[in-house]
Design a protein around this motif. Sequence first.
Motif, mmCIF file in Angstrom:
data_model
loop_
_atom_site.group_PDB
_atom_site.id
_atom_site.type_symbol
_atom_site.label_atom_id
_atom_site.label_comp_id
_atom_site.label_asym_id
_atom_site.label_seq_id
_atom_site.Cartn_x
_atom_site.Cartn_y
_atom_site.Cartn_z
ATOM 1 N N ALA A 171 40.712 35.942 41.161
ATOM 2 C CA ALA A 171 41.907 35.835 40.222
ATOM 3 C C ALA A 171 42.618 34.643 40.436
ATOM 4 O O ALA A 171 43.029 33.857 39.589
ATOM 5 C CB ALA A 171 42.562 37.021 40.392
ATOM 6 N N THR A 172 43.047 34.297 41.685
ATOM 7 C CA THR A 172 43.665 33.249 42.018
ATOM 8 C C THR A 172 43.213 31.818 41.615
ATOM 9 O O THR A 172 43.823 30.912 40.946
ATOM 10 C CB THR A 172 44.278 33.074 43.394
ATOM 11 O OG1 THR A 172 44.622 34.402 43.578
ATOM 12 C CG2 THR A 172 45.374 31.988 43.648
ATOM 13 N N SER A 196 51.580 33.846 36.506
ATOM 14 C CA SER A 196 50.198 34.520 35.732
ATOM 15 C C SER A 196 50.143 35.752 34.994
ATOM 16 O O SER A 196 49.616 36.078 33.961
ATOM 17 C CB SER A 196 49.178 34.573 36.736
ATOM 18 O OG SER A 196 49.373 35.547 37.993
ATOM 19 N N ALA A 197 51.128 36.555 35.186
ATOM 20 C CA ALA A 197 51.272 38.004 34.705
ATOM 21 C C ALA A 197 52.497 38.146 34.062
ATOM 22 O O ALA A 197 52.912 39.005 33.236
ATOM 23 C CB ALA A 197 51.254 38.888 35.871
ATOM 24 N N SER A 254 42.092 39.853 33.268
ATOM 25 C CA SER A 254 42.989 41.086 33.601
ATOM 26 C C SER A 254 41.917 42.051 34.336
ATOM 27 O O SER A 254 42.445 42.807 35.113
ATOM 28 C CB SER A 254 43.232 41.645 32.163
ATOM 29 O OG SER A 254 42.225 41.952 31.410
ATOM 30 N N GLY A 287 52.119 34.661 41.099
ATOM 31 C CA GLY A 287 52.032 36.139 40.666
ATOM 32 C C GLY A 287 52.790 36.335 39.264
ATOM 33 O O GLY A 287 52.365 36.601 38.405
ATOM 34 N N TRP A 323 50.849 43.508 40.902
ATOM 35 C CA TRP A 323 49.793 42.124 41.149
ATOM 36 C C TRP A 323 50.360 41.206 42.082
ATOM 37 O O TRP A 323 49.720 40.711 42.980
ATOM 38 C CB TRP A 323 49.496 41.723 39.509
ATOM 39 C CG TRP A 323 48.973 40.223 39.684
ATOM 40 C CD1 TRP A 323 49.791 39.235 38.913
ATOM 41 C CD2 TRP A 323 48.080 39.507 40.306
ATOM 42 N NE1 TRP A 323 49.257 38.176 38.940
ATOM 43 C CE2 TRP A 323 48.104 38.282 39.859
ATOM 44 C CE3 TRP A 323 46.930 39.805 41.103
ATOM 45 C CZ2 TRP A 323 47.266 37.287 40.200
ATOM 46 C CZ3 TRP A 323 46.179 38.762 41.458
ATOM 47 C CH2 TRP A 323 46.196 37.577 41.006
ATOM 48 N N ASN A 335 41.255 43.695 41.950
ATOM 49 C CA ASN A 335 41.866 43.286 43.090
ATOM 50 C C ASN A 335 42.917 44.071 43.491
ATOM 51 O O ASN A 335 42.948 44.442 44.738
ATOM 52 C CB ASN A 335 42.580 41.706 42.734
ATOM 53 C CG ASN A 335 43.596 41.209 43.836
ATOM 54 O OD1 ASN A 335 44.611 40.873 43.480
ATOM 55 N ND2 ASN A 335 43.258 41.401 45.085
ATOM 56 N N VAL A 338 41.975 40.802 38.111
ATOM 57 C CA VAL A 338 43.085 41.264 38.499
ATOM 58 C C VAL A 338 43.261 42.852 38.974
ATOM 59 O O VAL A 338 43.559 43.520 39.876
ATOM 60 C CB VAL A 338 44.506 40.876 37.600
ATOM 61 C CG1 VAL A 338 45.623 41.593 38.333
ATOM 62 C CG2 VAL A 338 44.773 39.665 37.667
#
Length: 484
Positions: A110-111, A32-33, A370, A29, A219, A376, A373
């Motif tokens: 997303a993962t 990635s963000a 994005s 998490g 997220w 999600n 995400v």
Amino acid sequence: MGYPRKLTRRFRAFDNFAISFTIINVISGIFSAFGFGMVAGGPLVLVFGWIGVSIMVLFVGAAMAEIASAYPTSGALYFAAGKLAKRHRGAWSWYTGWLNFVGQVGGTAATAYAAATFIQAFVVMQWPHYQVTGARTVTITALILLLQALANTYTVRLVAAVNRISVWWLVGGVTVIVGCLLLIPAHHRPVSFSAHFMNGTGFTSAVYAGMLGLLVTSWTFTGFDGSFHMSEETVRATRSTPRGIMRAIGFSAVAGLVLMLALVHSIRDYTATANASAPPVHILVDALGTGVAKLLLLVVIGAMLFCGLANMTSNARQIFAFSRDGAMPGSRHWHSVNPRTRTPVKAVWLAAGCSLTLTVPGWWSHTVFSAIVSVNVVGMYLAYGMPIFLRLRLGDEFRPGPWNLGRWSRPVAAIAVVWIALSSLLFVLPHSSPITPTTFNYAPIALAAVLLTATVWWLATARRRFQGPVSYGSPDEVAAMDLI
């Protein structure tokens, strides 16, 4: 709960905790963000936003854990919504289930997409002439989903064993990354740097930019309903499941804060890092050198792959349960269980297929991550909020399970509902200015499409055949149906 037993109870309390801890996955998490947080609030929001949002998520987790103790089933959120609603049980259960389904698929997609992106970042470091393209990213994502689906088709024991390994991979990974960032660089940013604010969103309002930065933590803290979905396969589920949820959130909050502080105080050139394609990787290279950065990047990629595997496990159980109640097209196929492995194999492959479909626009679009995400998080948190809201509205009529909050139950649920409403709103608002086709936040369109489809389907046919969770008979009658 009214269902014949098809799934085997081979998840211990630690296994139940492990799946939520792995799905939350602070390494995946944060890495990635992190870049988005650097421009939407900077270190101030990355550090103190992490603390604040973690506390709010603990309220959400506690409210969910109490419900999970009362209704420990694979259906989890949608099952609880159907049981807690005073009226229109079928509608509440229907919308909760579909939001949960879309959120779960978005999380799995997303993962896998993030893992594909970081795999290519590693390849570029090793072979600089490699060209990253949308087609290659989607292809690698497809291969990742294929491998994760294959792993999920085997026994529950295998999935549990992998999740146990993933816990120690995450704990060890955070320890190694933080240790390297603390010990190897000669210089670090001062403590006061945690209070540095940055607004690179294009919006003039610093408050708005800071609020957007909270999305980094939001997220990260998705998927802890995984413990809830695995409750039918967990020993002593009425206690192990809620404890698994709370421990996963608590341990992730602490581990994530330590990792966040280490990354923030290792930033050298802020502008160059914020503009890099993968800011955390840029931090590792600047602070540790290319060789060490490559090794740590492998740790990050491993964490993302473990996260995706656990995501798909939870996703498949939600599909299995939703289909068991006849709420999906071709339901009779998706809730079947392999007689040898005792796993919902067809549901696993449906989860993989839907997740791949969601990533296909990445072939030509650079904003797909994005968007996925956002789908999600909005889908998941709205699905979290519905049964909590219904429990709040039910008041003293709610019958708690062995794990409960006592007199704090309603205040905790109220705070959770308010936070879910706020965080969901943030995910559908514009994230950068000026708003162009490249920077546009497609989450509200995706959410509207899901809700519109669910509404049309509900009005057309589902309201006449779906009345919420199905009961297969009295406890004695259901026991006679048990296959094991």
